[in-house]
Motif scaffolding. Structure first.
Motif, PDB file in Angstrom:
ATOM      1  N   LYS A  48      31.282   3.833  46.647  1.00 43.70           N
ATOM      2  CA  LYS A  48      30.910   5.164  46.135  1.00 43.70           C
ATOM      3  C   LYS A  48      30.134   5.994  47.140  1.00 43.70           C
ATOM      4  O   LYS A  48      29.914   7.175  46.930  1.00 43.70           O
ATOM      5  CB  LYS A  48      29.995   4.996  44.907  1.00 43.70           C
ATOM      6  CG  LYS A  48      30.687   5.096  43.587  1.00 43.70           C
ATOM      7  CD  LYS A  48      29.659   5.233  42.481  1.00 43.70           C
ATOM      8  CE  LYS A  48      29.103   6.635  42.369  1.00 43.70           C
ATOM      9  NZ  LYS A  48      29.600   7.440  41.283  1.00 43.70           N
ATOM     10  N   SER A 135      30.098   5.860  37.479  1.00 38.89           N
ATOM     11  CA  SER A 135      31.360   6.590  37.431  1.00 38.89           C
ATOM     12  C   SER A 135      32.114   6.360  38.747  1.00 38.89           C
ATOM     13  O   SER A 135      31.507   6.284  39.814  1.00 38.89           O
ATOM     14  CB  SER A 135      31.093   8.074  37.207  1.00 38.89           C
ATOM     15  OG  SER A 135      30.151   8.563  38.147  1.00 38.89           O
ATOM     16  N   ASN A 137      33.693   7.774  41.156  1.00 40.15           N
ATOM     17  CA  ASN A 137      33.944   8.917  42.051  1.00 40.15           C
ATOM     18  C   ASN A 137      33.035   8.762  43.267  1.00 40.15           C
ATOM     19  O   ASN A 137      31.994   8.103  43.173  1.00 40.15           O
ATOM     20  CB  ASN A 137      33.585  10.224  41.327  1.00 40.15           C
ATOM     21  CG  ASN A 137      32.204  10.165  40.694  1.00 40.15           C
ATOM     22  OD1 ASN A 137      32.015   9.534  39.655  1.00 40.15           O
ATOM     23  ND2 ASN A 137      31.238  10.782  41.353  1.00 40.15           N
ATOM     24  N   SER A 143      33.309  13.421  38.138  1.00 40.46           N
ATOM     25  CA  SER A 143      33.642  12.103  37.588  1.00 40.46           C
ATOM     26  C   SER A 143      35.120  12.020  37.212  1.00 40.46           C
ATOM     27  O   SER A 143      35.749  13.031  36.911  1.00 40.46           O
ATOM     28  CB  SER A 143      32.789  11.829  36.343  1.00 40.46           C
ATOM     29  OG  SER A 143      31.428  11.779  36.691  1.00 40.46           O
ATOM     30  N   GLU A 172      29.916  11.824  30.526  1.00 38.54           N
ATOM     31  CA  GLU A 172      29.249  10.532  30.570  1.00 38.54           C
ATOM     32  C   GLU A 172      28.365  10.300  29.343  1.00 38.54           C
ATOM     33  O   GLU A 172      28.095  11.220  28.574  1.00 38.54           O
ATOM     34  CB  GLU A 172      28.383  10.425  31.844  1.00 38.54           C
ATOM     35  CG  GLU A 172      29.160  10.447  33.140  1.00 38.54           C
ATOM     36  CD  GLU A 172      29.406  11.848  33.653  1.00 38.54           C
ATOM     37  OE1 GLU A 172      29.233  12.836  32.882  1.00 38.54           O
ATOM     38  OE2 GLU A 172      29.764  11.985  34.832  1.00 38.54           O
ATOM     39  N   HIS A 222      25.502  18.138  41.581  1.00 39.51           N
ATOM     40  CA  HIS A 222      26.190  16.895  41.253  1.00 39.51           C
ATOM     41  C   HIS A 222      27.448  17.326  40.537  1.00 39.51           C
ATOM     42  O   HIS A 222      27.593  18.479  40.176  1.00 39.51           O
ATOM     43  CB  HIS A 222      25.288  16.069  40.336  1.00 39.51           C
ATOM     44  CG  HIS A 222      25.446  14.582  40.551  1.00 39.51           C
ATOM     45  ND1 HIS A 222      25.067  13.952  41.693  1.00 39.51           N
ATOM     46  CD2 HIS A 222      25.943  13.605  39.750  1.00 39.51           C
ATOM     47  CE1 HIS A 222      25.321  12.649  41.573  1.00 39.51           C
ATOM     48  NE2 HIS A 222      25.855  12.427  40.401  1.00 39.51           N
TER      49      HIS A 222
HETATM   50 MG    MG Z   1      28.142   9.435  38.011  1.00 37.28          MG
END
Ligand code: MG
Ligand code: TXA
Length: 316
Positions: A48, A135, A137, A143, A172, A222
């Motif tokens: 990640k 997640s 990504n 995500s 999420e 984000h």
């Molecule tokens: Mg995340």
């Protein structure tokens, strides 16, 4: 590219070798590995490109299994677990020493959740360890809500993606914990504040900040596509149409070509909007234009989690 399939046995085998795989849940796809094994955890951070100060959520299949990983569970959090599990709620609980410090970034609490997805539960039941899964990504990007999303970005780094279809919820999990006897929401998500407060009474919502890396889900920028996203104020309509796209809730912009517009839910349904959100953010990232304007959705129910993600996606 990774193999995409629904073979629990294959998934289990990779996990037992301390490999990491794509893992479906009802919220978003996770990048899963053995939560009790340091090599697997390190692989998750590496794939990640995630900083080690950002702790991981531990997934399990039943409340009973939690005893092995956490100390006492406060009554009010237990009540929430009883109502919302399996489901999009993550709970911060004091950890036992078998949970590696790498999982919690050295914090004393571990984040735990039981996902509401039959394939995920089947996989969790087939192994004798819990799964750490952020997640799936690259750190900071949108995500993933389909196996294909995972494959596009991480497929060349992982052997397998367990395909559980498109994620039903689409944002999420909500993260909660207790501070000074008060329930605190650290990240808005699939369980709304309204739903929570029916069980807990008034909660404290910790708004994100870019300067406090302890708060979860938290960096100000984000969930961000590579394109420039600009937040459009309510009731403002665009007049300039060249090189511009639009991501709205349920109403188009008259001045922009339809092919550069997406509506999260043309019937104004917030669940549908959440379900479409990350897929649409990925789609607009492929458009051949410079700027995409974004409107917020109504600030209620799961709409609060959607707006949280949209604000951060625009906060580059
Ligand atoms: Mg995340
Ligand atoms: O819906 C979800 O929660 C998905 C699926 C895969 O379960 N997972 C997910 O994980 O969103 P991730 O890593 O992308 O986001 C988890 C957030 C992070 O922002 C992290 O800071 C916070 O949870 N977190 C994890 N453990 C924590 C802890 N011990 N204390 C405070 N925050 C924590």
């Amino acid at each position: 590219m990774a193999t995409i399939g629904s073979d629990i046995k294959a998934a289990k085998q990779y996990l037992e070798q301390n490999d990491v795989i794509g893992f479906p849940t009802e919220t978003v796809y996770g990048l899963a590995g053995n939560a009790l094994n340091e090599a697997a955890i390190l692989k998750i951070f590496e794939v990640k490109n995630r900083p080690k100060f950002d702790p991981l959520i531990v997934h399990t299949h039943s409340v009973e299994t939690l005893d092995a990983y956490v100390l006492q569970i406060p009554d009010v959090l237990k009540a929430c677990m009883d109502v919302f599990w399996p489901g999009p709620l993550t709970v911060l609980l004091d950890k036992k020493s078998c949970i590696p410090d790498l999982i919690t970034s050295g914090l004393s609490r571990v984040a735990v959740r039981i996902p509401n997805h039959s394939l995920a539960i089947e996989l969790l039941q087939s192994i004798d360890f819990p799964l750490a899964a952020p997640s799936a990504n690259p750190f900071g990007y949108v995500s993933p809500t389909s196996a294909l999303h995972v494959d596009t970005q991480l497929g060349n780094q992982i052997p397998y993606i367990l395909n559980g279809g498109n994620c039903k919820v689409g944002v999420e999990s909500t993260i909660i914990g207790i501070e000074n006897n008060k329930v605190v929401v650290y990240r808005k998500g699939g369980v709304s504040i309204e739903q929570l407060e029916e069980i807990t009474g008034t909660v404290q919502v910790n708004e994100h900040s870019s300067s406090n890396p302890q708060a979860p889900g938290m960096l100000k920028s984000h969930y961000a596509p590579n394109k420039q996203l600009v937040l459009l104020q309510p009731n403002v309509f665009l007049t300039k149409s060249e090189n511009v796209g639009y991501l709205g809730f349920n109403q188009h912009q008259i001045s922009i070509p339809q092919k550069y517009q997406l509506l999260l839910s043309d019937t104004g349904n917030l669940q549908e909007a959440a379900h479409n959100l990350f897929d649409y953010l990925r789609k607009i990232d492929t458009w051949d234009i410079d700027t995409i304007y974004v409107s917020l959705v109504p600030e209620m129910g799961i709409g609060r989690a959607i707006n949280d993600r949209l604000r951060r996606a625009c906060a580059k």
